[in-house]
Design a protein around this motif. Structure first.
Motif, mmCIF file in Angstrom:
data_model
loop_
_atom_site.group_PDB
_atom_site.id
_atom_site.type_symbol
_atom_site.label_atom_id
_atom_site.label_comp_id
_atom_site.label_asym_id
_atom_site.label_seq_id
_atom_site.Cartn_x
_atom_site.Cartn_y
_atom_site.Cartn_z
ATOM 1 N N VAL A 1 2.684 -1.032 9.657
ATOM 2 C CA VAL A 1 3.980 -1.693 9.545
ATOM 3 C C VAL A 1 5.022 -0.881 10.314
ATOM 4 O O VAL A 1 5.068 0.346 10.187
ATOM 5 C CB VAL A 1 4.407 -1.803 8.059
ATOM 6 N N PRO B 1 11.200 -0.564 8.112
ATOM 7 C CA PRO B 1 12.612 -0.681 8.485
ATOM 8 C C PRO B 1 13.377 0.637 8.349
ATOM 9 O O PRO B 1 13.016 1.502 7.554
ATOM 10 C CB PRO B 1 13.150 -1.707 7.484
ATOM 11 N N LEU C 1 7.318 1.437 2.439
ATOM 12 C CA LEU C 1 6.944 0.052 2.739
ATOM 13 C C LEU C 1 5.773 -0.020 3.727
ATOM 14 O O LEU C 1 5.386 -1.089 4.163
ATOM 15 C CB LEU C 1 8.155 -0.716 3.274
ATOM 16 N N ARG D 1 1.823 0.250 4.850
ATOM 17 C CA ARG D 1 0.539 -0.077 4.202
ATOM 18 C C ARG D 1 0.084 1.100 3.373
ATOM 19 O O ARG D 1 0.175 2.239 3.807
ATOM 20 C CB ARG D 1 -0.522 -0.342 5.272
#
Lengths: 324, 324
Positions: B26, B29, B51, B53
Motif C-alpha cells: 500500500v 497516506p 495502514l 498490509r
C-alpha cells in the motif's frame, strides 16, 4: 428520476463548496484493504471521513454554510442542534471563521462529543431528549440573539458541503483507474447521502448510491421504498448515536428519492462487529454510526461480489467501549 | 559522514525495491492533523504505516527480499524470527509469492500477533525468550529444511524495502509543497531508520532523520552518540514489544551512523499517552512501538516548533488494552 434542475442542490453547488472548503477541510484518503477485498469477494475502497477535521464529514457542510455568510454579521453568532458530530463541525468551522457558536445537545449525548464540542470553542446548552424539543430551544436562542441557525442536514449549503465527499471519492477512484459500481453511505437525516448522490450523478452517473441505516432508524430506506417520507416508530434504540434522525429531511429526501437507493439496514450486532473489525484489521477508530456501511459489507447485507464498492466511514468520535 | 558508496544499501536498491513491491504494498497516506500541528507548534505530517498490509511497514522489506529469491527454490520455504510484525510481514509476503513460511516467535509475544501470523499462512514455532535463542532455533530450522532466512533488519534487501517509506513520504510531502526538516522514525533494530535515511539522503538531503526509541532500549541513540554499537542493559522492560532489539544491527548501524541521528528517547508513560491520543484525536489504532515518534512530538522530546516534521507511525497491531 425527476429533472435534476428541480432539486434543492445541484452539481454547481457542490463544486462551489469544494472551492470554499479547499483550504480548511482534509482531502481524506480513499483506502484499500486486501483483507476487506477478500471478505467482500470484490474490490472495496474506504473513504475515511474519520480522518476529517473534527473526526467526521460534518465539518464540510458546516464550513461551507458558515463561510458563505456575511462576515459583517459575525457578532450574531451561529446556533446548531446536534447529538455530537454536527456540533463539533459547527463549533470548529465557526471558530476558524471568527463566529461565536452555541450548540444545543442532548444531555445523554456521548460525553466525549460534548467535551470535544466545547474544546472546539462552542457554548454547549444541553436538553432532555425525552421532554424537550431541540428545534424549539435552538429557535428560541436564535430569536433572542439573532444567531444564524446551521441545520444538521436539511439545507442546500449543508448538502453541497457534504457532497464534496463524492467529488473526492470519484477523483480518487479514477486515480486508481477504478470505476465504482456502488457507494454505501451511512445515513441519518440524509444530508451526506444527498450530497454524494448529487456529486456522483454528475461524476459517476452509473454508480448506485445506497444509504445504510441502523435497524429501528431505517426511515430513509422505508421512505425510498414507499415513495414518501415516513417516520421511525417512537422508542427505538440503537448504538448509532450519530444516525438517530426521526424522519428523512424534506430537502434531503427530495434529492435521495431522485438519485439514491434502495437503502440497506444493519442491526447493532453487525455494527459492533464492524467497529471491532475496523480497529483490528483496518487500524481505524470508527464510531458505530460511522461503521454502518462497513457493517453492511462485512455482514453480507450489501452485494459486493465482483463489484467495485466504496464504503464511506463517516465518523470516528468514539471511545474504546465497543472494542472490548 | 562516510562515503555513501561504502554503505551496505544505496538509493538504487531502494528504488529497485519500490518497483518490486509496487503492485502489492500500500502507498500509505501522509496524513495531516490540525490538532497535532497546534500541539507541536509546527507542521507535522504522519506517515501511516499502520495502514500497510499486515498493519506495519515490515511487509515492505519482507516482500522485497522474498520476491527477489529464485522462484524455482520455493519448495525450500522461508524462515524468520520475530516478536510479531516482521512475522506477519514474512508470512503474508511468502504466501502471496507462493513460498511456505516458518516463523519463530517468543511464547510471550502478543497473542494477537501470533494469531495473525498463523492467519497469514505461516507455521509458528514458539520459544522461551529467557532460556532459548531464536537465532539458533531459526538457524537449526534453516539447516534442516534448507529454508531461506529472512532477517528482521540486518540485510540490504530488508533495509531497501523499508526505505520505500522514505521515497513515498518525500514524494507525498512534495505533492503538498512541503519540505520536511526532520523525519522521526520508530527504531528497534534500525532497519526502517536506515532505509528511510538512505532514501532521504537522496531525495531530501537536508532533512534530519531521527530514530526514536523506548527508554531501556535506546541502544541506537547511545550507539550513535558513542560512535560504536553498544548494547542495552539486560532485564529492561518496555511496553513497546516491537522495538526490543538488544543492539543495533551491524549493517543498519553502519548506515545510521553515516546518515541518521541523533536519537530521541521516550518512556512508557509518554508512549501510552500517544497511543491514546492517536485513537481519540487521529482516529488511528497505533501500537506502542509504532507510536514512539508521535510520543516524542506530544511529550515535547522532539523540537517541532516552526518546523515541518514527519512522524512515522510504524505499526498498529494492538488490541484495545492501552485505550482504557
Amino acid at each position: 428520476m425527476s429533472d435534476a434542475s428541480e432539486l434543492p442542490v445541484g452539481i454547481a453547488d457542490v463544486e462551489a463548496a469544494a472551492v470554499r472548503i479547499r483550504d480548511q477541510a482534509v482531502r481524506t484518503p480513499l483506502l484499500g484493504s486486501a483483507a476487506l477485498d477478500a471478505r467482500a469477494g470484490g474490490r472495496v475502497l474506504l473513504k475515511a471521513e474519520t480522518l476529517q477535521r473534527t473526526g467526521s464529514f460534518k465539518f464540510r457542510g458546516a464550513y461551507n454554510l458558515i463561510s458563505a455568510l456575511d462576515p459583517a454579521e459575525r457578532d450574531r453568532g451561529v446556533v446548531a442542534f446536534s447529538s455530537g458530530n454536527h456540533a463539533q463541525g459547527v463549533a470548529h468551522a465557526a471558530s476558524l471563521l471568527g463566529w461565536a457558536s452555541t450548540v444545543v445537545m442532548p444531555a445523554d449525548a456521548p460525553p466525549l462529543k460534548i467535551e470535544r464540542t466545547r474544546a472546539f470553542g462552542a457554548t454547549v446548552v444541553t436538553y432532555d431528549r425525552a421532554t424537550e424539543s431541540r428545534e424549539e430551544i435552538a429557535a428560541a436562542l436564535a430569536a433572542r440573539t439573532g444567531a444564524v441557525t446551521v441545520p444538521p442536514y436539511d439545507h442546500s449549503m449543508i448538502m453541497a458541503g457534504q457532497g464534496t465527499v463524492g467529488l473526492e471519492l470519484a477523483a480518487q477512484a479514477a486515480e486508481r483507474e477504478l470505476v465504482p459500481d456502488q457507494v454505501l453511505v451511512p445515513c441519518g437525516g440524509g444530508g451526506l447521502t444527498a450530497g454524494i448522490a448529487t456529486a456522483l450523478a454528475d461524476r459517476l452517473p452509473r454508480a448506485v448510491v445506497r444509504p445504510v441505516e441502523p435497524a429501528g432508524y431505517d426511515d430513509t430506506t422505508r421512505s425510498l421504498a414507499a415513495g414518501e417520507r415516513v417516520a421511525n416508530a417512537a422508542g427505538a434504540s440503537s448504538i448509532c448515536d450519530a444516525l438517530l434522525a426521526p424522519t428523512p429531511g424534506e430537502l434531503t429526501f427530495a434529492v435521495n428519492a431522485a438519485l439514491a437507493g434502495p437503502g440497506l439496514v444493519v442491526d447493532d450486532d453487525q455494527v459492533r462487529a464492524a467497529v471491532r473489525w475496523a480497529f483490528e484489521e483496518l487500524k481505524l477508530a470508527v464510531e458505530p454510526g460511522g461503521a454502518v456501511a462497513l457493517a453492511a459489507v462485512l455482514a453480507g447485507v450489501a452485494d459486493t461480489a465482483d463489484r467495485v464498492s466504496v464504503v464511506v466511514l463517516s465518523g470516528g468520535n468514539t471511545d474504546a467501549r465497543w472494542l472490548t
